[in-house]
Write an enzyme that holds these catalytic residues in place. Structure first.
Site, short mmCIF file in Angstrom:
data_model
loop_
_atom_site.label_atom_id
_atom_site.label_comp_id
_atom_site.label_asym_id
_atom_site.label_seq_id
_atom_site.Cartn_x
_atom_site.Cartn_y
_atom_site.Cartn_z
N LYS A 111 0.82 -1.22 0.00
CA LYS A 111 0.00 0.00 0.00
C LYS A 111 0.85 1.26 0.00
O LYS A 111 0.45 2.29 -0.54
CB LYS A 111 -0.97 -0.01 1.18
CG LYS A 111 -2.06 -1.04 0.98
CD LYS A 111 -3.19 -0.87 1.96
CE LYS A 111 -4.29 -1.89 1.67
NZ LYS A 111 -5.26 -1.98 2.73
N LYS A 192 -7.29 -10.55 -5.13
CA LYS A 192 -8.32 -10.63 -4.09
C LYS A 192 -9.56 -9.81 -4.45
O LYS A 192 -9.43 -8.71 -4.99
CB LYS A 192 -7.71 -10.09 -2.78
CG LYS A 192 -8.60 -10.19 -1.57
CD LYS A 192 -7.92 -9.63 -0.33
CE LYS A 192 -8.27 -8.18 -0.10
NZ LYS A 192 -8.13 -7.72 1.28
N LYS A 195 -13.15 -4.66 -1.37
CA LYS A 195 -14.22 -3.64 -1.35
C LYS A 195 -13.75 -2.30 -1.88
O LYS A 195 -14.56 -1.44 -2.15
CB LYS A 195 -14.86 -3.52 0.03
CG LYS A 195 -13.98 -3.40 1.23
CD LYS A 195 -14.87 -3.16 2.45
CE LYS A 195 -14.58 -4.07 3.62
NZ LYS A 195 -13.28 -3.86 4.23
P1 AMP Z 1 -11.12 -6.00 5.33
O1 AMP Z 1 -11.98 -6.04 4.11
O2 AMP Z 1 -9.68 -5.72 5.01
O3 AMP Z 1 -11.68 -5.18 6.42
O4 AMP Z 1 -11.10 -7.48 5.89
C1 AMP Z 1 -12.05 -7.97 6.79
C2 AMP Z 1 -11.91 -9.47 6.87
O5 AMP Z 1 -12.36 -10.05 5.65
C3 AMP Z 1 -10.47 -9.95 7.08
O6 AMP Z 1 -10.49 -11.10 7.89
C4 AMP Z 1 -10.03 -10.28 5.68
O7 AMP Z 1 -8.98 -11.22 5.69
C5 AMP Z 1 -11.32 -10.86 5.10
N1 AMP Z 1 -11.35 -10.70 3.64
C6 AMP Z 1 -11.35 -9.53 2.95
N2 AMP Z 1 -11.41 -9.75 1.62
C7 AMP Z 1 -11.44 -11.11 1.47
C8 AMP Z 1 -11.48 -11.98 0.35
N3 AMP Z 1 -11.53 -11.52 -0.90
N4 AMP Z 1 -11.50 -13.32 0.57
C9 AMP Z 1 -11.47 -13.82 1.83
N5 AMP Z 1 -11.42 -13.05 2.94
C10 AMP Z 1 -11.40 -11.71 2.78
#
Ligand code: AMP
Length: 326
Positions: A111, A192, A195
């Protein structure tokens, strides 16, 4: 009872990746652990965010957790920013974290390359995450694969602190789904599903119109091998769709593969699209019921009270151990 904890940051609408990689895991562990689930809004500040949109997303996250099947009587649900002891503990932990280890974090390296004007918060955010985990002595932290390194850092910080000042932290273990640890972008199944991705065609938001989501599945990138097989290396697109279908239907990947032996990608995509469409229709209807009630505020008030007490106790204990008290 052992404790499980996880948080999601409101930098965009929750995705199918968030559901499969994180929320579903918490649901599956329900009743087996004392559970803590939060909105990591302070983490969202590590990247530029519109304050109005960020604020709006917070309650949407809580509503969606519940709509996805999280039972608020079985999880302590709270907002990270409502517990001022968490960043206070983070500072104590920062002073037990080496610059070298923080700057070696893969997410920081990636990042910080994307924006020359990255903030100090981007560097120290894994320490805040350590505080999120350690203040309540979480034993288990379910995350997607992208967060594994950060949980390991939290464990290292806790271990170092315990050795230096005395046993005060539980050492957390990371918990990763066998499949679904990483749900991939539908347009580029090597990256990945995120969002914050700019191209919405590859991402299924939990708020997507079910018909729009179905058409995203129908247009998902696959391959020319013309066989439905779980082979992430050679068939990442098909494997990703298999993971999505299996996670949402609770049917084994092998059994789905058998069902589609000798059939084409069109039939298979239609099947996955149907599962995704039905899932979204169901959670969105539950979401609308919850968001229009005062349930979300009640849940957050309760979470704030419970977790503030826990974090205050831990903060006072740590301050004494470190010699910063009156
Ligand atoms: P974040 O979106 O970074 O807030 O991540 C929140 C949770 O969702 C964390 O445990 C991430 O590892 C999981 N996560 C986010 N994107 C994915 C994805 N594409 N596949 C699986 N887990 C995800």
């Amino acid at each position: 009872m052992k404790r499980v904890l996880t948080g999601l940051k409101p930098t965009g609408d929750l995705t199918l990746g968030n559901y499969i990689g994180s929320i579903k895991l918490m649901k599956d562990l329900e009743g087996k652990y004392e559970s803590y689930l939060f909105v990591a809004d302070l983490h969202a500040l590590t990247v530029p965010n519109d304050p109005v949109l960020l604020h709006e997303r917070i309650k949407k996250f809580i509503g969606m957790y519940i709509a996805c099947g999280i039972d608020p009587t079985k999880h302590v649900i709270y907002l990270q920013s409502e517990n001022a002891y968490i960043p206070a503990i983070s500072w104590l932990l920062e002073c037990s974290t080496y610059y070298g280890e923080a700057s070696r974090m893969i997410q920081f390296k990636e990042k910080s390359k994307q924006n020359a004007n990255f903030t100090v918060g981007l560097l120290t955010y894994p320490v805040l995450m350590a505080s999120d985990i350690l203040y309540c002595d979480a034993d288990l932290v379910p995350v997607g694969i992208d967060q594994k390194q950060h949980v390991e850092l939290a464990r290292d910080i806790a271990d170092r602190f315990n050795k230096r000042f005395g046993e005060v932290f539980t050492l957390p273990d990371v918990y990763i789904n066998e499949h679904g640890a990483k749900i991939y972008d539908l347009q580029d199944p090597t990256k990945k599903m995120s969002k914050t991705e700019e191209n919405p065609k590859g991402v299924i938001s939990l708020f997507d119109d079910p018909e729009v989501a179905k058409s995203k599945i129908m247009k998902a990138t696959t391959d020319s091998l013309a066989t439905i097989k779980y082979d992430p290396e050679n068939q990442p697109g098909i494997s990703n769709l298999l993971t999505i279908a299996s996670s949402l239907s609770n049917e084994d990947i092998d059994s789905i593969v058998n069902k589609f032996e000798g059939k084409g990608y069109g039939d298979f995509k239609k099947y996955v699209a149907e599962i995704v469409g039905n899932f979204l229709t169901d959670i969105q209807s539950k979401y609308n019921d919850i968001i229009n009630s005062n349930k979300v505020d009640e849940i957050l008030d309760n979470g704030k009270e419970i977790t503030t007490k826990l974090a205050k106790d831990k903060y006072e204990k740590l301050s004494k151990m470190m010699g910063v008290y009156r």
